[in-house]
Scaffold this motif. Sequence first.
Motif, PDB file in Angstrom:
ATOM      1  N   MET A   1       0.853  -1.205   0.000  1.00 44.66           N
ATOM      2  CA  MET A   1       0.000   0.000   0.000  1.00 44.66           C
ATOM      3  C   MET A   1       0.879   1.243   0.000  1.00 44.66           C
ATOM      4  O   MET A   1       1.791   1.368   0.810  1.00 44.66           O
ATOM      5  N   ASN A   2       0.623   2.149  -0.975  1.00 44.83           N
ATOM      6  CA  ASN A   2       1.373   3.390  -1.001  1.00 44.83           C
ATOM      7  C   ASN A   2       0.929   4.267   0.150  1.00 44.83           C
ATOM      8  O   ASN A   2      -0.242   4.389   0.449  1.00 44.83           O
ATOM      9  N   GLN A   3       1.882   4.924   0.775  1.00 42.54           N
ATOM     10  CA  GLN A   3       1.544   5.786   1.890  1.00 42.54           C
ATOM     11  C   GLN A   3       2.183   7.143   1.705  1.00 42.54           C
ATOM     12  O   GLN A   3       3.223   7.297   1.074  1.00 42.54           O
ATOM     13  N   ARG A  99      -1.024  -7.816  10.209  1.00 41.74           N
ATOM     14  CA  ARG A  99      -1.147  -8.783   9.109  1.00 41.74           C
ATOM     15  C   ARG A  99      -1.665  -8.163   7.819  1.00 41.74           C
ATOM     16  O   ARG A  99      -1.373  -8.665   6.736  1.00 41.74           O
ATOM     17  N   LYS A 101      -1.293  -4.892   6.770  1.00 40.67           N
ATOM     18  CA  LYS A 101      -0.582  -3.738   6.234  1.00 40.67           C
ATOM     19  C   LYS A 101       0.044  -4.030   4.879  1.00 40.67           C
ATOM     20  O   LYS A 101       0.063  -3.177   3.989  1.00 40.67           O
ATOM     21  N   ASP A 102       0.558  -5.232   4.689  1.00 41.88           N
ATOM     22  CA  ASP A 102       1.197  -5.589   3.428  1.00 41.88           C
ATOM     23  C   ASP A 102       0.335  -6.529   2.590  1.00 41.88           C
ATOM     24  O   ASP A 102       0.839  -7.167   1.654  1.00 41.88           O
ATOM     25  N   GLN A 104      -2.411  -7.843  -0.164  1.00 40.44           N
ATOM     26  CA  GLN A 104      -2.636  -7.442  -1.546  1.00 40.44           C
ATOM     27  C   GLN A 104      -4.058  -6.925  -1.771  1.00 40.44           C
ATOM     28  O   GLN A 104      -4.372  -6.442  -2.849  1.00 40.44           O
ATOM     29  N   GLY A 129      -3.316  -0.248   7.763  1.00 41.53           N
ATOM     30  CA  GLY A 129      -3.742  -0.966   6.576  1.00 41.53           C
ATOM     31  C   GLY A 129      -5.234  -0.999   6.314  1.00 41.53           C
ATOM     32  O   GLY A 129      -5.669  -1.458   5.261  1.00 41.53           O
TER      33      GLY A 129
END
Length: 246
Positions: A1-3, A99, A101-102, A104, A129
């Motif tokens: 996820m772009n932040q 879990r 945050k990354d 898909q 996330g």
Amino acid sequence: MNQEAGLPRGLAVSASQLVNIDVPFEYIHQTLSVALVDDRKLSRDCIALTLKANFDSRIEVSSFATIEEVFALEAVSVDIVVLYIHEGCEAQVRSLLGRIKDAQFRLLVITDESAAKLSSFFRDALRGGVNGFISTSHTAAATLQSAIMFILNGGAFVPPELFLEHHPAATATYSRVDIADPLTKRQQEVFSKLKEGKPNKIIAFELGMSESTAKVHIRNIMHKLGATNRTQAVFLSRSGNGLAAP
């Protein structure tokens, strides 16, 4: 996820302001894959039917009783997980932050708890996330569809009342807005699309105008409403500040 600045792409937040940033909408001609998670079968089936009715043939809904079943999926592409938490929302969401945050997929949380109760931890959840929250006490079926579209478009959906209940002063300021200059017919058409959660590119396409023209209309609408962003403009229109035709 772009932040950006520690928050998900599409949302910049201050104590009294939401700014929604449009990005290209990638799902117009695709079938959306939605994983609906709800441990209560009746509400799970009802939401699934609602989603299928609102999105027509553009959506594929898979239902699960627990989010663990979603994490266990292999070689299955999921665009967004709609997680309905009836009770204990904060505790359950916090247990997922490390879990998801990354992950898909994007995550929209529906809860029966009030937005005011959620306000104490929503920032942590967004940074961790979660892409959006919906409280069933303030949400219609059409809002659920708009929230999903907005999240898939790169935004983060947070109900305006979450901020307003936590900041009474903001509520008082909004209630004093007086719309002296009514919207033109074209502006009303643009604002109708805006309230559906559609980004500038889609508004322009559906109304047969350029994206830059749509942006000008939206900027003028916000100016007439006395709003600083799109979310506040939509809230003002639903809080008793009518928009009369000229």
